[in-house]
Design an enzyme around this catalytic site. Structure first.
Site, PDB file in Angstrom:
ATOM      1  N   ASP A 214       0.435   0.633   3.960  1.00  0.00           N
ATOM      2  CA  ASP A 214       1.702  -0.294   5.096  1.00  0.00           C
ATOM      3  C   ASP A 214       0.532  -0.759   5.757  1.00  0.00           C
ATOM      4  O   ASP A 214      -0.669  -0.655   5.989  1.00  0.00           O
ATOM      5  CB  ASP A 214       2.044   0.954   6.285  1.00  0.00           C
TER       6      ASP A 214
ATOM      7  N   ARG B 231      10.261   5.337  10.102  1.00  0.00           N
ATOM      8  CA  ARG B 231       8.582   5.175   9.780  1.00  0.00           C
ATOM      9  C   ARG B 231       8.110   5.394  11.137  1.00  0.00           C
ATOM     10  O   ARG B 231       8.339   4.903  12.012  1.00  0.00           O
ATOM     11  CB  ARG B 231       7.942   4.162   9.011  1.00  0.00           C
TER      12      ARG B 231
END
Length: 302
Positions: free
Chosen positions: A99, A267
């Protein structure tokens, strides 16, 4: 004693956690136990979590300061720290990545919580880049130890590379509305465990000092070790689950195998430190200011 039980899922990555209710405030022993388990197993699975967006954020705050949802992509309405990962919004991240590695200090860890689960498919694959580094033959390890890679968001991992329709083109334009480029060590030293891991993935587009074509061959060679089946946890989502994974030493991939059925995760990510290579040199920014997204975290000791 924390009372937490940890059950391994695979030899190299993943564990299922029980004996703790993460919808309630955790004490210091529980946080320390979970942090230690994350260091060992890289990805932790929690079942029957009974969390909403506020509860997910409260749990994640036990491990550090939150980032905002994303440097360029909008958050869930009314929750600036929550990113919707929604099949209806073109965000099936079906290639391997870590990420937000295109910023100077990517998140130290990420959480995904299941909101809507398709009746089949939609798994998330999580790979241990530490196991990948250990697998490297010595000549490749020595090569990787001395390489740096430029990471950039100049293409969107959530949008296919085929000819874009108007909606997908708008999503890509949003994703790249601020251009980020950052140089990171190809081999990152974990700040808590001291482990070495391959810090590459989909945003790593070029080896510093090499042309793109030659870079791609080297990156593909190293990436093949990350995605060996032995190094991968294949997580099949159930309702009301949360997965916490160490973004400093893993990659992940959302499998697009559910025929476009509804799939939605939320998320929340934890602010991270600036990566270090094996000689102690820090990553450095080439373009883009991500201070609106994340501060530089102080490394917490387990």
């Amino acid at each position: 004693m924390s009372g937490i039980e940890i059950q391994k899922v695979t030899a190299n990555i993943g564990a299922r956690v029980s004996g703790v209710d993460i919808s309630k405030p955790l004490d210091e022993d529980q946080v320390a136990a979970l942090r230690e388990a994350l260091g060992v197993h890289k990805a932790l699975v929690f079942d029957d979590v009974n969390l909403d967006d506020e509860g997910q954020q409260a749990f994640v705050r036990h491990f550090g300061e939150l980032t905002t949802a994303h440097p360029t992509v909008p958050s869930v309405d009314g929750a600036a720290n929550v990113l919707p990962v929604d099949s209806e919004r073109g965000r099936a991240a079906n290639h391997w990545h870590t990420d937000v590695t295109f910023v100077l200090n990517p998140p130290q860890a990420s959480t995904l919580r299941s909101i809507t689960v398709p009746p089949y498919g939609g798994e998330t694959l999580i790979a241990s880049s530490a196991a990948a580094y250990r697998d490297l033959p010595e000549p490749l390890r020595k090569l990787a130890d001395n390489l740096w890679a430029e990471h950039t968001n100049d293409y969107d991992y959530a949008v296919p590379d085929e000819t874009l329709d108007e909606e997908l083109a708008a999503q890509r334009a949003q994703f790249t509305s601020i251009t980020f480029r950052t140089a990171h060590p190809v081999v990152r030293v974990h700040p808590l465990t001291g482990e070495r891991g391959l810090f590459i993935g989909g945003f790593a587009q070029r080896i510093v000092g090499l042309p793109v074509a030659e870079s791609r061959k080297i990156l593909d060679l190293l990436q093949a070790y990350v995605t060996r089946p032995e190094n991968v946890l294949r997580h099949r989502w159930s309702p009301n689950q949360l997965v916490l994974f160490d973004n400093r030493i893993t990659q992940h991939y959302a499998v697009d195998n559910y025929n476009g059925l509804p799939r939605r995760l939320h998320r929340v990510t934890i602010a991270g430190d600036i990566p270090l290579g094996i000689e102690g040199k820090e990553s450095y920014s080439i373009a883009g200011d991500a201070s609106h997204y994340t501060s530089v975290a102080t490394v917490a000791q387990s």
